[in-house]
Design a protein around this motif. Structure first.
Motif, PDB file in Angstrom:
ATOM      1  N   GLN A  63      32.486  29.649  38.645  1.00 52.15           N
ATOM      2  CA  GLN A  63      33.361  28.518  38.330  1.00 52.15           C
ATOM      3  C   GLN A  63      34.537  28.955  37.457  1.00 52.15           C
ATOM      4  O   GLN A  63      35.656  28.454  37.604  1.00 52.15           O
ATOM      5  N   CYS A  64      34.298  29.890  36.562  1.00 49.37           N
ATOM      6  CA  CYS A  64      35.405  30.441  35.764  1.00 49.37           C
ATOM      7  C   CYS A  64      36.413  31.139  36.668  1.00 49.37           C
ATOM      8  O   CYS A  64      37.633  31.031  36.469  1.00 49.37           O
ATOM      9  N   ALA A  65      35.916  31.846  37.679  1.00 50.07           N
ATOM     10  CA  ALA A  65      36.803  32.525  38.625  1.00 50.07           C
ATOM     11  C   ALA A  65      37.657  31.518  39.381  1.00 50.07           C
ATOM     12  O   ALA A  65      38.857  31.753  39.624  1.00 50.07           O
ATOM     13  N   VAL A  66      37.070  30.392  39.746  1.00 50.77           N
ATOM     14  CA  VAL A  66      37.819  29.351  40.442  1.00 50.77           C
ATOM     15  C   VAL A  66      38.943  28.814  39.565  1.00 50.77           C
ATOM     16  O   VAL A  66      40.088  28.660  40.011  1.00 50.77           O
ATOM     17  N   VAL A  67      38.635  28.520  38.311  1.00 51.68           N
ATOM     18  CA  VAL A  67      39.662  27.988  37.411  1.00 51.68           C
ATOM     19  C   VAL A  67      40.765  29.021  37.168  1.00 51.68           C
ATOM     20  O   VAL A  67      41.945  28.671  37.095  1.00 51.68           O
ATOM     21  N   LEU A  68      40.399  30.298  37.056  1.00 49.57           N
ATOM     22  CA  LEU A  68      41.410  31.342  36.892  1.00 49.57           C
ATOM     23  C   LEU A  68      42.372  31.353  38.077  1.00 49.57           C
ATOM     24  O   LEU A  68      43.593  31.492  37.902  1.00 49.57           O
ATOM     25  N   ALA A  69      41.848  31.206  39.282  1.00 52.21           N
ATOM     26  CA  ALA A  69      42.723  31.145  40.455  1.00 52.21           C
ATOM     27  C   ALA A  69      43.600  29.902  40.419  1.00 52.21           C
ATOM     28  O   ALA A  69      44.800  29.963  40.732  1.00 52.21           O
TER      29      ALA A  69
END
Length: 387
Positions: free
Chosen positions: A249-255
């Protein structure tokens, strides 16, 4: 009345407008999202992987807040913040009854008592002029909610808190990206909490949230609480919870941060366009104060005969929602905690608020269609509606 949109008692739905368009944003970021998620799959650190610290650093830079702690949801952010302050049985926390249930839920879960202060009729945010009268010797904190994307009167609330030795937690679940007197939401009080629920201004693909603070002691406490109270591996120095935000989920927000500045700009443009159009047709709307902006997490107006209006708009392919139909001090599980007669504004607006489709990718022609049909529907209430 001869209505060209009505044929044999039914309306031709020439278009179906999404209430929140999440698909377009995901499509625009597909390559970045895939790359970010693939990186997590490659390293396999699904819990507390490197993307967690990267996101926290990015959010600190974006808000200007000295500390950021990602957590599993906006609700968990509020709960952990109160736990870090030691709020518990016998304590009182001042907040608004006109918000999502999580704001009050966490107070009650810790055994504390919510004290409800009414809202402003035009902004629907907590009325800062009423807060001081609600402060008692048992008050520990104030949780103002930045409703619909606009920060409330934090200067006045912070001053009251300082005078009475209280902590302020901004519930910024709906206002991430907004500004208040030149500062970003999540950096206008000692503690702030936001949500990355998919429909929020900055959303992930599930649940997620973050805590922001300018206090290193509170930041460290929040970090420990989110991992079951651990100060180091298998050393539990305080009571905690399983409150970590997943690495994916952190990766999604970073994108999604790659597009966020543009999305905030679009929200501001679309919100102001809605405002101008509503003023033209004489529809009452939530107001924005001149020293702040709104990211319009919802675009909310005030209407009479709301059920009727919603049904008419739905028949034209225009979805609506109500945020929120019942104040929290009138909810069955919480009505014993506060007298709704003391919050008459909240009780009144709960019967009239209605949110229209709003997202950064809302097309201007769709917005024009929404306002046009809304104007037609409201105008028709001067005579009986055809069934």
């Amino acid at each position: 009345m001869n209505d060209p949109w009505k044929v044999k008692g039914r309306y031709h739905v020439t278009r179906q407008i999404p209430f929140i368009d999440l698909k377009t944003a995901s499509t625009a970021l597909q390559a970045s999202l895939q790359a970010r998620m693939n990186a997590v799959l490659d390293h396999g650190q699904y819990i507390m992987g490197p993307e967690v610290a990267e996101l926290e650093n990015s959010l600190q830079a974006l808000t200007g807040s000295p500390y950021c702690i990602t957590v599993s949801s906006g609700t968990e952010a509020l709960l952990i913040s109160l736990m870090a302050l030691g709020v518990g049985p016998g304590d009182e926390v001042i907040t608004t009854p006109f918000t999502f249930i999580a704001t009050v839920e966490v107070i009650v879960l810790l055994g504390a008592t919510p004290v409800f202060v009414d809202v402003e009729a035009d902004t629907c945010n907590i009325d800062a002029t009423l807060v001081e009268a609600a402060i008692t010797e048992r008050t520990r904190a104030i949780i103002p909610v930045s409703l619909y994307g606009q920060v409330p009167d934090m200067t006045e609330i912070n001053q009251l808190a300082h005078t009475h030795g209280l902590k302020v937690i901004e519930d910024a679940a709906q206002s991430f990206g907004a500004t208040y007197q030149g500062k970003k939401s999540c950096n206008v009080s000692g503690i702030a909490c936001t949500s990355f629920f998919p429909s929020k201004p900055l959303g992930c693909f599930g649940d997620g949230g973050a805590i922001f603070t300018d206090d290193e002691v509170i930041a460290n406490a929040c970090r420990e609480i989110r991992v079951h109270g651990q100060s180091q591996r298998y050393v539990h120095t305080r009571v905690g919870v399983g409150g970590r935000m997943d690495t994916l989920q952190c990766a999604v927000v970073l994108a999604k941060l790659e597009r966020f500045e543009w999305e905030v700009g679009q929200r501001l443009l679309l919100g102001e366009s809605y405002n101008a159009r509503m003023d033209e047709i004489g529809i009452m709307r939530v107001q924005q104060k001149p020293d702040r902006d709104s990211v319009f997490a919802q675009y909310t107006i005030f209407v009479d005969q709301r059920d009727r209006v919603q049904a008419e708009l739905e028949s034209r392919g225009i979805p609506t929602a109500v945020h929120y139909p019942v104040p929290l001090n009138e909810q069955p599980a919480y009505r014993h905690l506060g007298d709704s007669k003391r919050t008459p504004v909240s009780a009144t607006i709960a019967k009239r608020v209605m949110s229209l489709p709003m997202s950064p990718d809302l097309a201007l022609e769709d917005q024009a269609y929404i306002v046009d049909k809304l104007g037609e529907v409201v105008a028709r209430f001067s005579e009986p509606l055809e069934v």
